[in-house]
Design a protein around this motif. Structure first.
Motif, PDB file in Angstrom:
ATOM      1  N   TYR A  98       0.833  -1.206   0.000  1.00  0.00           N
ATOM      2  CA  TYR A  98       0.000   0.000   0.000  1.00  0.00           C
ATOM      3  C   TYR A  98       0.873   1.264   0.000  1.00  0.00           C
ATOM      4  O   TYR A  98       0.548   2.260  -0.618  1.00  0.00           O
ATOM      5  CB  TYR A  98      -0.883   0.048   1.248  1.00  0.00           C
ATOM      6  N   SER A  99       1.972   1.211   0.733  1.00  0.00           N
ATOM      7  CA  SER A  99       2.783   2.416   0.922  1.00  0.00           C
ATOM      8  C   SER A  99       4.074   2.410   0.108  1.00  0.00           C
ATOM      9  O   SER A  99       4.924   3.255   0.327  1.00  0.00           O
ATOM     10  CB  SER A  99       3.140   2.569   2.400  1.00  0.00           C
ATOM     11  N   LYS A 115       4.200   2.028  -8.889  1.00  0.00           N
ATOM     12  CA  LYS A 115       2.788   2.436  -8.767  1.00  0.00           C
ATOM     13  C   LYS A 115       1.845   1.251  -9.010  1.00  0.00           C
ATOM     14  O   LYS A 115       0.783   1.156  -8.408  1.00  0.00           O
ATOM     15  CB  LYS A 115       2.483   3.558  -9.760  1.00  0.00           C
ATOM     16  N   ASN A 116       2.235   0.368  -9.908  1.00  0.00           N
ATOM     17  CA  ASN A 116       1.380  -0.801 -10.150  1.00  0.00           C
ATOM     18  C   ASN A 116       1.331  -1.720  -8.940  1.00  0.00           C
ATOM     19  O   ASN A 116       0.321  -2.356  -8.679  1.00  0.00           O
ATOM     20  CB  ASN A 116       1.836  -1.553 -11.407  1.00  0.00           C
ATOM     21  N   LYS A 117       2.426  -1.781  -8.200  1.00  0.00           N
ATOM     22  CA  LYS A 117       2.422  -2.568  -6.961  1.00  0.00           C
ATOM     23  C   LYS A 117       1.491  -1.903  -5.940  1.00  0.00           C
ATOM     24  O   LYS A 117       0.774  -2.563  -5.198  1.00  0.00           O
ATOM     25  CB  LYS A 117       3.846  -2.676  -6.401  1.00  0.00           C
ATOM     26  N   MET A 118       1.509  -0.579  -5.921  1.00  0.00           N
ATOM     27  CA  MET A 118       0.671   0.152  -4.973  1.00  0.00           C
ATOM     28  C   MET A 118      -0.812  -0.096  -5.240  1.00  0.00           C
ATOM     29  O   MET A 118      -1.580  -0.311  -4.298  1.00  0.00           O
ATOM     30  CB  MET A 118       0.972   1.650  -5.078  1.00  0.00           C
ATOM     31  N   ILE A 119      -1.189  -0.092  -6.516  1.00  0.00           N
ATOM     32  CA  ILE A 119      -2.616  -0.244  -6.800  1.00  0.00           C
ATOM     33  C   ILE A 119      -3.059  -1.701  -6.807  1.00  0.00           C
ATOM     34  O   ILE A 119      -4.240  -1.989  -6.715  1.00  0.00           O
ATOM     35  CB  ILE A 119      -3.026   0.463  -8.121  1.00  0.00           C
ATOM     36  N   ARG A 120      -2.092  -2.624  -6.909  1.00  0.00           N
ATOM     37  CA  ARG A 120      -2.435  -4.049  -6.806  1.00  0.00           C
ATOM     38  C   ARG A 120      -1.516  -4.656  -5.751  1.00  0.00           C
ATOM     39  O   ARG A 120      -0.569  -5.383  -6.058  1.00  0.00           O
ATOM     40  CB  ARG A 120      -2.285  -4.721  -8.161  1.00  0.00           C
ATOM     41  N   PRO A 121      -1.789  -4.323  -4.497  1.00  0.00           N
ATOM     42  CA  PRO A 121      -0.829  -4.617  -3.421  1.00  0.00           C
ATOM     43  C   PRO A 121      -0.624  -6.098  -3.114  1.00  0.00           C
ATOM     44  O   PRO A 121       0.364  -6.441  -2.485  1.00  0.00           O
ATOM     45  CB  PRO A 121      -1.430  -3.897  -2.209  1.00  0.00           C
ATOM     46  N   THR A 122      -1.512  -6.957  -3.596  1.00  0.00           N
ATOM     47  CA  THR A 122      -1.362  -8.365  -3.226  1.00  0.00           C
ATOM     48  C   THR A 122      -0.498  -9.141  -4.216  1.00  0.00           C
ATOM     49  O   THR A 122      -0.204 -10.309  -3.991  1.00  0.00           O
ATOM     50  CB  THR A 122      -2.736  -9.063  -3.146  1.00  0.00           C
ATOM     51  N   SER A 170       4.727   3.239  -2.839  1.00  0.00           N
ATOM     52  CA  SER A 170       4.912   4.443  -3.631  1.00  0.00           C
ATOM     53  C   SER A 170       5.369   5.598  -2.743  1.00  0.00           C
ATOM     54  O   SER A 170       6.098   6.490  -3.188  1.00  0.00           O
ATOM     55  CB  SER A 170       3.596   4.781  -4.327  1.00  0.00           C
ATOM     56  N   ASN A 171       4.941   5.580  -1.500  1.00  0.00           N
ATOM     57  CA  ASN A 171       5.381   6.624  -0.576  1.00  0.00           C
ATOM     58  C   ASN A 171       6.860   6.454  -0.226  1.00  0.00           C
ATOM     59  O   ASN A 171       7.580   7.430  -0.057  1.00  0.00           O
ATOM     60  CB  ASN A 171       4.535   6.598   0.692  1.00  0.00           C
TER      61      ASN A 171
END
Lengths: 374, 602
Positions: free
Chosen positions: B317-318, B349-356, B320-321
């Motif tokens: 989730y984080s 960013k793709n990991k952030m929006i698809r965190p699983t 990208s931060n």
């Protein structure tokens, strides 16, 4: 285990869509259960307590906090106008008075003899909640809001920017792989929600704002452009409150990725229809995805197709959501029961898939595919 | 409850995404982990009842253990065990579901009572959303708007020493009253506000806040400038967490009935077990739990426990931060191949929006592990800034201190004194090779001197923390035998030399009596295998310009512990400088990766 639960984004042609329309605090609901409402209609409203401005009277008058009651002209609960005297010292024979004037119009809410501070509160701020989609009031939450329901097309995006927008839908891309560039944005797109293919460029988005486009639905968007567009590097995916003059709904992900054919075809079939979109995204516990809702006249409960797809089985249609082959659509070939080693050497639960486009078979972690829910 | 009769224990941790259950049983006279099960946490629609997720996780435990734990209707845990051997004797749980406990704290002076209040809240297992202080530079109306905007679960109001001025802390109460804050969970329930400030101001606080919030009182957390008294506030926060916050979360009243002791906030339980280990083994410890959304860092130095929560540093989730805060260059410096910026940004960013999703290609794994290094580094930096001595206090100085005028509020975290580094969380616990976990921790924390490296095998520290409240022996036994995986010992002198210069000469006497002599060159990484459970005697002589903790060029002798990786000689120097040239940097990274056999060769 021959099936697995991997929730995906919803892309549904005919469904019942429901959404809570609630006030941030208690207020008045203006409609009743069963009422037909439009997206633009105010369904509930309230007043938020006004902003407060503290003023330290003791400091201004140069007295002890406990003495300020002697100098207060206005008392707790009084209405005050901006510039009106709220406290003053008696001065010397009526001269040399020190006065304190209200800095805002509102109510004198509190006077403290410990800190010498008074709190002035501005008039209440009106808050209105609109219908968001054309539909029917399915439920009323007394003093809080309603649940609106409608039948129509519902598409979930993966990421978005900007809040709720309602406008007619306009297809700009001719195929799911088309790139939406500045040259594609025309003056007649003003006031519309436009649909692109695999990518919207930074220049296209800027032009869309200039022209007055209300929203963009597109397959991919570049993360680098997002940073430039927002003016900062988005850290946590909590969006929806950006005030950029446009709402963006990305259906596939970051980078150039073809919009899923099904999504593209569905949107194309509803060109011109009144569409409600919301870019608000929250990727946390309680995930919120951006959405596209196209209410359709004459659709009934019996017309609703499909249901909640709770399982992945051989034959299930899935989308690959990570490299390699990110964005490709495939069919589940098999779901091996035992975890297996992948290229990273991690031992994970896997799925064997067959790419729709080429028929090629691949082994991927189950976590890297999502069901295309119908 | 007769502790001596307990032989079977069930413990759960309700995380924000997954509920993890472990079964511990007494076998051959000692408590051991038997099985572990997990299921998605259920605090949101369509199943808004946390107990459902708990029962699902227990059902998996039951299946794996091959014996019945739930009743026939699968609606409750059988307790105590019946004659047929069904059920367990004890059930305990921790929780961070629904985002954990989110607090706002206040103090009069930001670096004094403000920091103490933050430490009290963090120590109780909370996430501190903001520290508000009279002198924080914000105007009163800005503070009011901030409180309204944040909607915390609880506010800790502190400030002023006992007997001191009351007006500043009263002003803070007036600001809270004016903001009229609403709780995050549930319309119409009063926000808990805990007062732990100047005791003389308590009546004034009551006058201003009673009836507007759920006001509670405890002892002043900073009774004098020289003394911090955090425990009463921490206990009260945990109590209020259960009474107010948890009881409004979906299904928690039922879960509270099921457990034998109070549910603890997850980070609070982890902190407890860390302190216990540090006390029992006499070690200084730094622990880290890197999750998807947040990274918690714990430390015990000089017997003082500190915890920090980096709310927006995590691996999904984080992520990208982490990228935004660390910057492109800092992430890229750990990637051992050339990569385009746009491509890297899109991947993150793709990991952030698809965190699983999980990396299925080796280069994707390397990118994620590069991000993990930075997430850990940033979180540790925040921790070091928080884990400090009291500021603003009088210091006694003698003539001998003339040249050593240290400020108050120095960090307590001194890496040269660190004995054990414990890593946990998916990216560390589940790295395909243990070498990768060791390397990520070394690169992020840059340990100095001699430091033992461990990882929590399956992250069961929360469950063991709450279990330690009732059954310390069982918790310690499982911690030692099943929880920790010993990676080895990192030997790292500080200082900087020219690449290739001799940095350290080591003589290692192995358990079988044989001796290994090593000459470690600056800029290199080397491994000497030493299995888990074995210790060796090491004489470590740094070259002039390098320091093993006893001074420039001074040799040290110590016992070093083995592990699945072994003894890691890290003579890359401290601070660690990577070559500025991309080609050189990649070459260097590849040589280190090869030395530790970090990734498959192809």
């Amino acid at each position: 285990m021959a099936s697995a639960y991997t929730p995906g984004l919803k892309i549904v042609g005919k469904t019942r869509f429901e959404k809570d329309r609630k006030l941030p605090m208690k207020g008045t609901v203006h409609v009743k259960k069963g009422d037909r409402i439009t997206a633009e209609m105010v369904v509930a409203s309230t007043h938020l307590p006004g902003n407060v401005t503290p003023m330290n009277i003791a400091n201004i008058l140069g007295c002890e906090p406990k003495e300020i009651m002697d100098f207060m002209v206005k008392k707790q609960g009084d209405q005050v106008q901006k510039g009106e005297v709220i406290a003053e010292t008696p001065g010397l024979w009526g001269f040399f008075k020190t006065q304190v004037q209200a800095t805002i119009t509102g109510t004198l809410e509190n006077v403290s003899t410990v800190t010498g501070q008074v709190i002035l509160r501005e008039p209440p701020i009106p808050v209105e909640v609109h219908g968001y989609v054309d539909g029917e009031v399915a439920e009323v939450y007394p003093d809080e809001g309603i649940r609106v329901a409608t039948y129509g097309t519902f598409i979930q995006g993966i990421f978005g920017i900007g809040g709720e927008v309602v406008a007619p839908l306009k297809m700009v891309a001719r195929s799911p792989s088309d790139v939406l560039d500045a040259g594609n944005i025309l003056p007649e797109h003003k006031g519309k929600i436009i649909v692109g293919g695999s990518l919207v460029t930074a220049a296209a988005l800027t032009k869309a704002i200039q022209v007055g486009v209300k929203g963009v639905i597109v397959g991919g968007y570049d993360a680098f452009d997002l940073k430039e567009f927002l003016g900062y590097d988005l850290g946590v995916a909590i969006t929806g409150t950006e005030d950029k003059g446009i709402t963006l709904v990305v259906t596939e992900g970051f980078g150039k990725i073809n919009m899923a054919k099904k999504t593209f075809d569905l949107l194309a079939s509803h060109e011109g229809k009144k569409t409600s979109i919301n870019g608000a995204t929250q990727i946390r516990a309680g995930v919120i995805r951006p959405e596209v809702v196209i209410p359709l006249e004459g659709v009934k409960e019996t017309d609703v197709v499909g249901g909640v797809n709770m399982g992945m089985n051989p034959g299930t249609l899935v989308r690959i959501i990570r490299q390699p082959r990110f964005g490709a659509v495939a069919k589940v070939a098999s779901l091996p029961e035992k975890p297996a080693h992948i290229a990273t050497e991690a031992k994970v639960r896997i799925v064997e898939i067959e790419l729709l486009e080429t028929g090629e078979r691949m082994i991927l972690p189950r976590a890297n595919v999502e069901i295309i829910e119908e | 409850m007769d502790i001596d009769k307990i032989e079977s224990i069930l413990a759960t941790d309700c995380g924000s995404t997954t509920t993890k259950a472990i079964l511990i049983e007494k076998r051959d006279g000692e408590f051991r982990l038997i099985v572990r099960g997990e299921a998605p946490t259920t605090v949101e629609a369509p199943v808004e009842d946390v107990t459902k997720g708990v029962l699902n996780a227990v059902a998996e435990v039951q299946e794996l253990a091959g014996r019945q734990i739930l009743n026939d209707a699968q609606t409750d845990i059988i307790k105590p065990r019946d004659k047929a051997g069904r059920g367990v004797d004890l059930y305990v749980s921790t929780s961070s579901a629904g985002g954990g406990l989110q607090m706002m704290v206040t103090g009069v002076v930001k670096t004094m009572s403000g920091e103490s209040a933050a430490r009290a809240a963090l120590g109780a297992g909370a996430i501190v959303m903001d520290v508000m202080a009279t002198n924080d530079g914000r105007l009163p109306h800005q503070k009011i708007q901030r409180i309204r905007h944040l909607r915390p679960d609880m506010i800790l109001l502190s400030g002023g020493v006992d007997g001191g001025t009351t007006s500043h802390v009263t002003e803070l109460a007036e600001i809270i009253a004016a903001a009229s804050p609403k709780a995050r969970l549930g319309i119409g329930y009063e926000l808990p506000v805990l007062y732990a400030g100047n005791k003389d101001a308590a009546p004034l606080i009551k006058e201003r806040l009673a009836g507007k919030v759920a006001l509670d009182f405890t002892e002043n957390l900073r009774p004098t400038l020289e003394k911090e008294n955090l425990m009463p506030a921490r206990h009260k926060i945990q109590q209020l967490f259960l009474e107010h916050v948890m009881s409004h979360a979906p299904g928690y009243p039922n879960l509270m009935k099921m457990t034998d002791v109070d549910i603890m906030p997850t980070p609070g339980a982890v902190g407890d077990i860390m302190q216990l280990i540090s006390r029992r083994k006499g070690l200084t410890v730094v622990g880290v739990d890197i999750g998807g959304a947040t990274t918690d860092v714990f430390s015990v130095f000089q017997g003082i426990y500190n915890k920090s929560v980096s709310a927006n540093y995590g691996m999904s989730y984080s992520i990208s931060n982490v990228f935004a805060e660390a910057g492109l260059e800092n992430i890229m410096r750990w990637v051992p191949f050339a990569m385009d910026e746009r491509d890297l940004r899109n991947r993150v960013k793709n990991k952030m929006i698809r965190p699983t999703t999980i990396p299925s290609l080796l280069e994707e794994l390397m990118v994620e592990q590069a991000c993990a290094r930075e997430a850990l580094r940033l979180s540790f930096e925040q921790h070091r800034a928080l884990a400090v001595g009291l500021k603003g206090i009088q210091q006694e100085r003698t003539i001998g201190d003339v040249f050593d005028q240290t400020m108050t509020g120095q960090t307590l975290v001194n890496l040269k004194d660190l004995n054990m580094l414990i890593g946990s969380g998916g990216v560390l616990s589940h790295a395909p090779r243990r070498q990768q976990s060791a390397m990520m921790m070394i690169d992020a924390f840059l340990p100095e001197g001699i430091t033992q490296l461990t990882v929590d095998s399956i992250f069961m520290m929360p469950q063991l923390g709450v279990l330690a409240k009732v059954h310390e022996q069982a918790a310690l036994s499982v911690f030692d035998k099943d929880c920790l995986i010993y990676l080895g010992t990192c030997i790292s002198p500080t200082g900087v030399l020219k690449d290739g210069a001799v940095a350290l000469e080591a003589t290692i006497t192995m358990p079988d009596g044989s001796t290994i002599k090593k000459v470690c060159k600056f800029g290199d990484l080397e491994v000497v295998p030493l299995p888990v459970g074995q210790t060796a005697r090491a004489r470590l002589k740094p070259t002039y310009g390098m320091d093993m903790g006893e001074g420039d060029g001074v040799a040290v002798e110590a016992e070093v512990h083995g592990g699945v990786v072994g003894l890691i000689f890290d003579t890359r120097g401290r601070p660690l400088n990577l070559p500025a040239d991309d080609g050189e940097r990649i070459k260097k990274l590849q040589s280190w990766n090869a030395a530790l056999n970090l990734y498959p060769k192809n």
